[in-house]
Design an enzyme around this catalytic site. Sequence first.
Site, PDB file in Angstrom:
ATOM      1  N   ASP A 120       0.750  -1.144   0.029  1.00 27.45           N
ATOM      2  CA  ASP A 120       0.144   0.026   0.081  1.00 27.45           C
ATOM      3  C   ASP A 120       0.902   1.274  -0.013  1.00 27.45           C
ATOM      4  O   ASP A 120       0.878   2.180  -0.650  1.00 27.45           O
ATOM      5  CB  ASP A 120      -0.785   0.106   1.291  1.00 27.45           C
ATOM      6  CG  ASP A 120      -1.577   1.097   1.518  1.00 27.45           C
ATOM      7  OD1 ASP A 120      -2.558   1.592   0.415  1.00 27.45           O
ATOM      8  OD2 ASP A 120      -1.581   2.040   2.322  1.00 27.45           O
ATOM      9  N   GLU A 125      -1.832  -4.863  -3.966  1.00 21.98           N
ATOM     10  CA  GLU A 125      -0.844  -4.340  -3.028  1.00 21.98           C
ATOM     11  C   GLU A 125       0.030  -5.237  -2.518  1.00 21.98           C
ATOM     12  O   GLU A 125       1.300  -5.113  -2.386  1.00 21.98           O
ATOM     13  CB  GLU A 125      -1.557  -3.492  -1.968  1.00 21.98           C
ATOM     14  CG  GLU A 125      -2.371  -2.425  -2.725  1.00 21.98           C
ATOM     15  CD  GLU A 125      -2.922  -1.543  -1.387  1.00 21.98           C
ATOM     16  OE1 GLU A 125      -3.518  -0.388  -1.621  1.00 21.98           O
ATOM     17  OE2 GLU A 125      -3.608  -2.245  -0.341  1.00 21.98           O
TER      18      GLU A 125
END
Length: 220
Positions: free
Chosen positions: A45, A116
């Site tokens: 992320d 991610e």
Amino acid sequence: MSEDAPAWLRRLFAGVALDPALATRALTHASVGEANYERLEFLGDRVLGLAMAEWLYELFPDEPEGILSRRINSLVSGATCAAVGRAIGLSPHIRLAKGAHGSLADSDHVLGDIIESLLGAVYLTGGFEPARAWVRRHWAERVRGEDSVRQHPKAALQDWALARNLGLPVYAEVSESGPDHLPEHTVAVRVGVDTASATASTKREAETGAARALLATLEA
């Protein structure tokens, strides 16, 4: 992991020799056990956020911070990451526990998280450069699109409310159910006397859905 996942990963990340253990973990849902994608997703992320912020800074040198923020919020959202996941054919390669509902493999939440987590695995394997290159390749058609400058539903609802002197939207979690690896959160939002609610696998997504639903009602 599906039988052809290693070949799929080699094609997907050509030039990056992903560690097999990291690759497996990146594709493993929490329903399987503790060795799942969540820690890699946490790292990925941040990698995605930095790669996108750097790219937008280069692409739009005259845009103010507010517009850049709208763009990045849209481009790193769970929905956009999930769209990338669908585009690369991610769902069949997700490792789920036996008995886990198959729809999990096509949920925005899981697809977005695994995109991610894969970026986290790429970063740990090869550093920031291959992660940056992968982001620029797979977000290329999205980064200049109109969707990338639309306000996030929560920000749009807040602006709508403040412009009418109604105060800030008030969010409240109505219910939480399901096991830790398959949660369901229902959140309601209120502006003045108007309310709407939504259910999602994370509280943040439920808040976004509730804001979107209320805006649709208020602007109808």
